[in-house]
Write a protein that holds these residues in place. Structure first.
Motif, PDB file in Angstrom:
ATOM      1  N   VAL A  15      48.278   5.245  67.068  1.00 55.57           N
ATOM      2  CA  VAL A  15      49.463   4.783  67.790  1.00 55.57           C
ATOM      3  C   VAL A  15      50.100   5.950  68.540  1.00 55.57           C
ATOM      4  CG1 VAL A  15      51.801   3.875  67.513  1.00 55.57           C
ATOM      5  CG2 VAL A  15      49.915   2.823  66.279  1.00 55.57           C
ATOM      6  N   ILE A  16      50.155   7.104  67.917  1.00 55.82           N
ATOM      7  CA  ILE A  16      50.772   8.270  68.546  1.00 55.82           C
ATOM      8  C   ILE A  16      49.876   8.825  69.659  1.00 55.82           C
ATOM      9  CG2 ILE A  16      51.554  10.635  68.143  1.00 55.82           C
ATOM     10  CD1 ILE A  16      52.270   9.689  65.278  1.00 55.82           C
ATOM     11  N   LEU A  17      48.612   9.034  69.349  1.00 52.23           N
ATOM     12  CA  LEU A  17      47.646   9.575  70.309  1.00 52.23           C
ATOM     13  C   LEU A  17      46.295   8.900  70.046  1.00 52.23           C
ATOM     14  CD1 LEU A  17      47.300  11.679  72.560  1.00 52.23           C
ATOM     15  CD2 LEU A  17      46.631  13.299  70.810  1.00 52.23           C
ATOM     16  N   PRO A  18      45.964   7.854  70.809  1.00 56.12           N
ATOM     17  CA  PRO A  18      44.766   7.061  70.524  1.00 56.12           C
ATOM     18  C   PRO A  18      43.457   7.851  70.370  1.00 56.12           C
ATOM     19  CG  PRO A  18      46.113   5.945  72.135  1.00 56.12           C
ATOM     20  CD  PRO A  18      46.733   7.291  71.919  1.00 56.12           C
ATOM     21  N   ASN A  35      37.485   6.259  74.733  1.00 56.65           N
ATOM     22  CA  ASN A  35      38.902   6.128  74.421  1.00 56.65           C
ATOM     23  C   ASN A  35      39.753   7.062  75.271  1.00 56.65           C
ATOM     24  OD1 ASN A  35      41.457   6.768  72.587  1.00 56.65           O
ATOM     25  ND2 ASN A  35      40.675   4.707  72.189  1.00 56.65           N
ATOM     26  N   ILE A  36      39.275   8.248  75.546  1.00 54.39           N
ATOM     27  CA  ILE A  36      40.026   9.152  76.436  1.00 54.39           C
ATOM     28  C   ILE A  36      40.173   8.519  77.815  1.00 54.39           C
ATOM     29  CG2 ILE A  36      39.887  11.330  77.695  1.00 54.39           C
ATOM     30  CD1 ILE A  36      38.918  12.633  75.168  1.00 54.39           C
ATOM     31  N   LEU A  37      39.102   7.932  78.334  1.00 50.50           N
ATOM     32  CA  LEU A  37      39.155   7.268  79.628  1.00 50.50           C
ATOM     33  C   LEU A  37      40.143   6.103  79.605  1.00 50.50           C
ATOM     34  CD1 LEU A  37      38.052   6.893  82.516  1.00 50.50           C
ATOM     35  CD2 LEU A  37      36.315   5.405  81.510  1.00 50.50           C
ATOM     36  N   LEU A  38      40.073   5.273  78.568  1.00 51.33           N
ATOM     37  CA  LEU A  38      40.985   4.137  78.471  1.00 51.33           C
ATOM     38  C   LEU A  38      42.432   4.583  78.319  1.00 51.33           C
ATOM     39  CD1 LEU A  38      38.915   1.744  76.196  1.00 51.33           C
ATOM     40  CD2 LEU A  38      39.527   1.398  78.585  1.00 51.33           C
ATOM     41  N   THR A  39      42.661   5.661  77.597  1.00 53.21           N
ATOM     42  CA  THR A  39      44.020   6.168  77.431  1.00 53.21           C
ATOM     43  C   THR A  39      44.548   6.713  78.750  1.00 53.21           C
ATOM     44  OG1 THR A  39      43.561   6.675  75.117  1.00 53.21           O
ATOM     45  CG2 THR A  39      45.482   7.724  76.097  1.00 53.21           C
ATOM     46  N   ILE A  44      48.178   1.392  76.266  1.00 54.35           N
ATOM     47  CA  ILE A  44      47.851   0.172  75.514  1.00 54.35           C
ATOM     48  C   ILE A  44      46.345  -0.036  75.374  1.00 54.35           C
ATOM     49  CG2 ILE A  44      48.090  -2.358  75.474  1.00 54.35           C
ATOM     50  CD1 ILE A  44      50.666  -1.004  74.761  1.00 54.35           C
ATOM     51  N   PRO A  45      45.547   0.067  76.447  1.00 58.07           N
ATOM     52  CA  PRO A  45      44.090  -0.076  76.262  1.00 58.07           C
ATOM     53  C   PRO A  45      43.516   0.961  75.300  1.00 58.07           C
ATOM     54  CG  PRO A  45      44.632  -0.203  78.584  1.00 58.07           C
ATOM     55  CD  PRO A  45      45.883   0.192  77.872  1.00 58.07           C
ATOM     56  N   GLY A  46      44.054   2.171  75.327  1.00 61.32           N
ATOM     57  CA  GLY A  46      43.598   3.205  74.407  1.00 61.32           C
ATOM     58  C   GLY A  46      43.902   2.862  72.965  1.00 61.32           C
ATOM     59  N   VAL A  47      45.088   2.325  72.716  1.00 59.32           N
ATOM     60  CA  VAL A  47      45.471   1.941  71.351  1.00 59.32           C
ATOM     61  C   VAL A  47      44.617   0.775  70.857  1.00 59.32           C
ATOM     62  CG1 VAL A  47      47.331   0.975  69.940  1.00 59.32           C
ATOM     63  CG2 VAL A  47      47.821   2.821  71.534  1.00 59.32           C
ATOM     64  N   ILE A  48      44.409  -0.203  71.713  1.00 57.10           N
ATOM     65  CA  ILE A  48      43.587  -1.358  71.317  1.00 57.10           C
ATOM     66  C   ILE A  48      42.167  -0.914  70.981  1.00 57.10           C
ATOM     67  CG2 ILE A  48      42.540  -3.499  72.173  1.00 57.10           C
ATOM     68  CD1 ILE A  48      45.148  -3.946  73.764  1.00 57.10           C
ATOM     69  N   HIS A  49      41.597  -0.065  71.799  1.00 58.06           N
ATOM     70  CA  HIS A  49      40.236   0.427  71.541  1.00 58.06           C
ATOM     71  C   HIS A  49      40.204   1.254  70.263  1.00 58.06           C
ATOM     72  CE1 HIS A  49      36.827   3.282  72.103  1.00 58.06           C
ATOM     73  NE2 HIS A  49      36.207   2.131  72.341  1.00 58.06           N
ATOM     74  N   ALA A  50      41.219   2.079  70.044  1.00 56.43           N
ATOM     75  CA  ALA A  50      41.268   2.897  68.825  1.00 56.43           C
ATOM     76  C   ALA A  50      41.329   2.013  67.586  1.00 56.43           C
ATOM     77  CB  ALA A  50      42.456   3.843  68.867  1.00 56.43           C
ATOM     78  N   PHE A  51      42.157   0.970  67.616  1.00 57.19           N
ATOM     79  CA  PHE A  51      42.224   0.056  66.474  1.00 57.19           C
ATOM     80  C   PHE A  51      40.876  -0.626  66.243  1.00 57.19           C
ATOM     81  CE2 PHE A  51      47.038  -0.991  66.102  1.00 57.19           C
ATOM     82  CZ  PHE A  51      47.291   0.334  65.833  1.00 57.19           C
ATOM     83  N   TYR A  52      40.220  -1.018  67.334  1.00 54.36           N
ATOM     84  CA  TYR A  52      38.908  -1.664  67.225  1.00 54.36           C
ATOM     85  C   TYR A  52      37.893  -0.723  66.558  1.00 54.36           C
ATOM     86  CZ  TYR A  52      34.342  -3.375  68.641  1.00 54.36           C
ATOM     87  OH  TYR A  52      33.043  -3.783  68.636  1.00 54.36           O
TER      88      TYR A  52
END
Length: 57
Positions: A15-18, A35-39, A44-52
């Protein structure tokens, strides 16, 4: 699938840094660079991908 204490720590980091959450889960693998690209495209896309990634592995 049960969550462990380390998974909870990874979610907080995501949440802080995906990319940090993904790095803690997978290391410097392809998921980390995606994830770096999405962030960069948006937090939001970075967080969603990180959770996934955290939930999948």
């Amino acid at each position: 699938m049960a969550l462990t204490f380390s998974d909870i720590f990874k979610f907080v980091a995501a949440v802080i840094l995906p990319p940090l959450g993904v790095f803690l889960e997978r290391g410097c693998a392809q998921s980390f660079w995606i994830n770096i690209l999405l962030t960069c495209l948006g937090w939001i896309p970075g967080v969603i991908h990180a959770f996934y990634v955290i939930l999948k592995y």
